[in-house]
Motif scaffolding. Structure first.
Motif, PDB file in Angstrom:
ATOM      1  N   GLU A 190      56.060  25.374  58.225  1.00 15.30           N
ATOM      2  CA  GLU A 190      56.848  26.594  58.027  1.00 15.30           C
ATOM      3  C   GLU A 190      56.091  27.623  57.197  1.00 15.30           C
ATOM      4  OE1 GLU A 190      61.216  24.349  58.176  1.00 15.30           O
ATOM      5  OE2 GLU A 190      60.407  25.072  56.283  1.00 15.30           O
ATOM      6  N   LEU A 191      55.384  27.167  56.173  1.00 12.61           N
ATOM      7  CA  LEU A 191      54.621  28.094  55.340  1.00 12.61           C
ATOM      8  C   LEU A 191      53.466  28.726  56.111  1.00 12.61           C
ATOM      9  CD1 LEU A 191      54.544  26.131  51.954  1.00 12.61           C
ATOM     10  CD2 LEU A 191      55.865  28.183  52.496  1.00 12.61           C
ATOM     11  N   VAL A 192      52.846  27.944  57.003  1.00  9.08           N
ATOM     12  CA  VAL A 192      51.789  28.498  57.844  1.00  9.08           C
ATOM     13  C   VAL A 192      52.355  29.605  58.731  1.00  9.08           C
ATOM     14  CG1 VAL A 192      50.234  28.002  59.779  1.00  9.08           C
ATOM     15  CG2 VAL A 192      50.330  26.468  57.806  1.00  9.08           C
ATOM     16  N   LEU A 193      53.530  29.354  59.332  1.00  9.80           N
ATOM     17  CA  LEU A 193      54.175  30.375  60.154  1.00  9.80           C
ATOM     18  C   LEU A 193      54.492  31.622  59.331  1.00  9.80           C
ATOM     19  CD1 LEU A 193      55.582  31.418  62.703  1.00  9.80           C
ATOM     20  CD2 LEU A 193      57.640  30.219  61.932  1.00  9.80           C
ATOM     21  N   LEU A 194      55.016  31.417  58.132  1.00  9.45           N
ATOM     22  CA  LEU A 194      55.340  32.548  57.265  1.00  9.45           C
ATOM     23  C   LEU A 194      54.085  33.352  56.932  1.00  9.45           C
ATOM     24  CD1 LEU A 194      57.478  34.038  55.597  1.00  9.45           C
ATOM     25  CD2 LEU A 194      57.014  32.446  53.716  1.00  9.45           C
ATOM     26  N   THR A 195      52.987  32.665  56.689  1.00  9.42           N
ATOM     27  CA  THR A 195      51.724  33.347  56.393  1.00  9.42           C
ATOM     28  C   THR A 195      51.253  34.171  57.589  1.00  9.42           C
ATOM     29  OG1 THR A 195      51.105  31.567  54.863  1.00  9.42           O
ATOM     30  CG2 THR A 195      49.344  33.017  55.636  1.00  9.42           C
ATOM     31  N   ALA A 247      58.532  36.323  74.990  1.00  6.81           N
ATOM     32  CA  ALA A 247      58.126  37.171  76.113  1.00  6.81           C
ATOM     33  C   ALA A 247      58.645  38.600  75.928  1.00  6.81           C
ATOM     34  CB  ALA A 247      58.655  36.577  77.418  1.00  6.81           C
ATOM     35  N   ILE A 248      59.860  38.744  75.429  1.00  4.84           N
ATOM     36  CA  ILE A 248      60.409  40.081  75.175  1.00  4.84           C
ATOM     37  C   ILE A 248      59.606  40.796  74.095  1.00  4.84           C
ATOM     38  CG2 ILE A 248      62.430  41.334  74.311  1.00  4.84           C
ATOM     39  CD1 ILE A 248      64.170  39.158  75.588  1.00  4.84           C
ATOM     40  N   ASP A 249      59.315  40.097  73.008  1.00  2.00           N
ATOM     41  CA  ASP A 249      58.563  40.711  71.913  1.00  2.00           C
ATOM     42  C   ASP A 249      57.139  41.068  72.327  1.00  2.00           C
ATOM     43  OD1 ASP A 249      60.678  40.576  70.169  1.00  2.00           O
ATOM     44  OD2 ASP A 249      60.101  38.643  69.331  1.00  2.00           O
ATOM     45  N   MET A 250      56.571  40.273  73.223  1.00  2.00           N
ATOM     46  CA  MET A 250      55.215  40.559  73.696  1.00  2.00           C
ATOM     47  C   MET A 250      55.167  41.906  74.397  1.00  2.00           C
ATOM     48  SD  MET A 250      52.632  38.382  73.254  1.00  2.00           S
ATOM     49  CE  MET A 250      51.640  38.450  74.744  1.00  2.00           C
ATOM     50  N   GLN A 251      56.204  42.229  75.145  1.00  2.00           N
ATOM     51  CA  GLN A 251      56.228  43.476  75.909  1.00  2.00           C
ATOM     52  C   GLN A 251      56.534  44.683  75.028  1.00  2.00           C
ATOM     53  OE1 GLN A 251      59.037  42.972  79.073  1.00  2.00           O
ATOM     54  NE2 GLN A 251      57.867  41.361  80.089  1.00  2.00           N
ATOM     55  N   GLU A 252      57.404  44.495  74.006  1.00  2.00           N
ATOM     56  CA  GLU A 252      57.901  45.650  73.271  1.00  2.00           C
ATOM     57  C   GLU A 252      57.285  45.824  71.890  1.00  2.00           C
ATOM     58  OE1 GLU A 252      62.095  45.472  73.104  1.00  2.00           O
ATOM     59  OE2 GLU A 252      62.379  45.440  75.279  1.00  2.00           O
ATOM     60  N   ARG A 272      49.257  40.790  69.462  1.00  2.00           N
ATOM     61  CA  ARG A 272      49.485  39.853  68.355  1.00  2.00           C
ATOM     62  C   ARG A 272      50.335  38.681  68.797  1.00  2.00           C
ATOM     63  NH1 ARG A 272      46.805  41.662  63.570  1.00  2.00           N
ATOM     64  NH2 ARG A 272      46.444  43.881  63.857  1.00  2.00           N
ATOM     65  N   GLY A 273      50.413  38.464  70.066  1.00  2.00           N
ATOM     66  CA  GLY A 273      51.317  37.452  70.594  1.00  2.00           C
ATOM     67  C   GLY A 273      50.945  36.029  70.263  1.00  2.00           C
ATOM     68  N   PHE A 274      49.793  35.793  69.623  1.00  2.00           N
ATOM     69  CA  PHE A 274      49.420  34.411  69.303  1.00  2.00           C
ATOM     70  C   PHE A 274      50.436  33.758  68.363  1.00  2.00           C
ATOM     71  CE2 PHE A 274      48.153  34.965  64.916  1.00  2.00           C
ATOM     72  CZ  PHE A 274      47.866  36.322  64.827  1.00  2.00           C
ATOM     73  N   ILE A 275      51.118  34.595  67.553  1.00  2.00           N
ATOM     74  CA  ILE A 275      52.105  34.026  66.637  1.00  2.00           C
ATOM     75  C   ILE A 275      53.263  33.394  67.396  1.00  2.00           C
ATOM     76  CG2 ILE A 275      53.469  36.132  66.359  1.00  2.00           C
ATOM     77  CD1 ILE A 275      53.827  35.427  63.442  1.00  2.00           C
ATOM     78  N   GLY A 276      53.544  33.926  68.596  1.00  2.00           N
ATOM     79  CA  GLY A 276      54.629  33.374  69.403  1.00  2.00           C
ATOM     80  C   GLY A 276      54.374  31.945  69.816  1.00  2.00           C
ATOM     81  N   ILE A 277      53.106  31.617  70.063  1.00  2.00           N
ATOM     82  CA  ILE A 277      52.784  30.236  70.453  1.00  2.00           C
ATOM     83  C   ILE A 277      53.185  29.276  69.339  1.00  2.00           C
ATOM     84  CG2 ILE A 277      50.903  28.680  71.065  1.00  2.00           C
ATOM     85  CD1 ILE A 277      49.421  31.066  72.246  1.00  2.00           C
ATOM     86  N   TYR A 278      52.871  29.663  68.132  1.00  2.00           N
ATOM     87  CA  TYR A 278      53.205  28.802  66.990  1.00  2.00           C
ATOM     88  C   TYR A 278      54.719  28.703  66.822  1.00  2.00           C
ATOM     89  CZ  TYR A 278      52.471  26.582  62.455  1.00  2.00           C
ATOM     90  OH  TYR A 278      52.448  25.684  61.427  1.00  2.00           O
ATOM     91  N   VAL A 279      55.411  29.833  66.959  1.00  2.00           N
ATOM     92  CA  VAL A 279      56.872  29.829  66.796  1.00  2.00           C
ATOM     93  C   VAL A 279      57.530  28.926  67.821  1.00  2.00           C
ATOM     94  CG1 VAL A 279      58.947  31.254  66.938  1.00  2.00           C
ATOM     95  CG2 VAL A 279      56.929  32.118  65.762  1.00  2.00           C
TER      96      VAL A 279
END
Length: 395
Positions: free
Chosen positions: A38-43, A153-158, A163-170
């Motif tokens: 979780e801390l890695v994601l927050l970072t 996918a929605i955030d990637m478009q809008e 910076r979509g690499f964070i989505g993979i982790y989420v």
């Protein structure tokens, strides 16, 4: 040297202690691993926002709220630790506050940043710590993963753009969390199975003891009853024969009493091999580099004599030794057994400190027909006891 008020060396207790420590360490590893994820994601989230158009205020709110959210998951993990398959979904009075914290944090994220995938994650992560049943948990994880992937996918478009690499982790975080919890569940299941097996073994042992006592006492009581009945019948017409039957009954009483005593002694005795192994474990737990050399035929040694000596000398090392190393040995020497313990000696340990204890060991050796030998050196101390091989050997 004074004997401890409680047994300092016990095989089952030492084994249980090591296992309990291992389970506790595994739990802390599981908890810290999930919080670390979780801390890695927050970072990553803070890094993305700081590099983008977010204001310092937004970054600070996301960072501070994220720390509060991570702390709230610790509460959920603490409740999860002692879960059972038949328990409720959650202890709601305690669970409600972390769930509301996750929801509020998610609302703040979407309001300040417009990132739906980050906003949904806190509540989705909190759902992973509820006490779902095995099949339900898998379906919940799959559903949450699909929802997060759609929001990503929605955030990637809008919003996120490149910076979509964070989505993979989420999207991966709930699955990683459940995988960590699954390992913990497996360990707890194995520990509970071990505990059940131990209880079953204890029950079987009690049944075996009860059977042995029943067989022993039943036989002698039957003989006693028969002899008393015969004595009663012969008392009027043949007093001498009646007296002989009474004497036989008294002999049976003595045999039953001695047999019971011997049976109790056999079940109380601890094999010397276990005594030495437990002594090594105890010394190592105190930070002493300990090792033991045990004769292959150690089970034939007089445990009733040497067992207390092993415990007392181990306690002496803990109290008066230098705390660096210790060596224990039990060997067969001709028609005798030799037990020896050697350890480093602290410079501030006076010889008078161990005199009383050594006098007690000397008396114990003399009572068993053996010899106690003490060797003192500036940096080394050794105690050895030699006893005849047949002393105290149980039938």
């Amino acid at each position: 040297m004074t004997r401890p008020a409680t047994p300092s060396i016990d095989a089952a207790a030492r084994s249980e202690l090591r296992l309990t420590r291992g389970i506790r360490v595994t739990w802390w590893y599981t908890l810290s691993a999930i919080v670390f994820f979780e801390l890695v994601l927050l970072t990553l989230a803070i890094s993305v926002l700081a590099d983008g158009e977010a204001t310092p205020f937004v970054v600070a709110v996301v960072a501070g709220g994220g720390l509060v959210w991570c702390a709230s998951t610790v509460v959920l993990l603490t409740d999860y630790r002692d879960r059972t398959d038949t328990g409720p979904l959650a202890p709601w009075p305690r669970t409600l506050a972390p769930l509301l914290t996750a929801a509020a944090y998610g609302a703040a994220i979407v309001t300040l940043t417009g990132l739906w995938v980050l906003a949904a994650l806190p509540l989705a992560q909190a759902l992973m710590f509820l006490n779902w049943q095995a099949g339900v948990r898998l379906r919940v994880v799959l559903l949450v993963t699909v929802v997060l992937a759609a929001l990503w996918a929605i955030d990637m478009q809008e919003t996120l753009g490149d910076r979509g690499f964070i989505g993979i982790y989420v999207v991966s975080l709930p699955g990683m969390t459940v995988a960590s919890l699954w390992w913990w569940d497996v360990l707890i299941a194995l520990d509970r199975a071990r505990a059940s097996e131990a209880r079953l073994a204890a029950t079987q042992e009690r049944l075996r003891v009860a059977t042995d006592v029943h067989d022993l006492q039943g036989h002698h009581l039957q003989v006693i009853a028969l002899q008393l009945e015969l004595a009663e019948r012969l008392l009027a017409r043949d007093p001498q024969a009646a007296l002989e039957h009474l004497q036989t009954a008294r002999t049976s009483v003595d045999e039953a009493r001695q047999g019971t005593r011997d049976l109790a002694t056999r079940f109380r005795a601890v094999p010397l091999r276990d005594e030495l192994a437990n002594a090594v474990d105890l010394l190592r737990a105190a930070g002493i580099a300990a090792e033991a050399s045990v004769d292959p035929d150690a089970d034939l040694a007089p445990a009733a004599v040497l067992g207390p000596v092993i415990r007392e000398t181990t306690t002496n090392v803990l109290r008066h030794g230098g705390g660096g190393w210790a060596r224990l040995a039990l060997t067969r020497v001709g028609s005798s057994w030799l037990y020896e313990i050697t350890n480093d000696r602290g410079a501030d340990v006076a010889a008078a400190q161990d005199g009383a204890g050594l006098d007690g060991l000397a008396r114990r050796a003399a009572d068993a027909g053996g010899v106690l030998d003490v060797r003192r050196a500036p940096r080394e101390f050794a105690v050895s006891m030699t006893v005849p091989a047949q002393v105290g050997v149980l039938p």
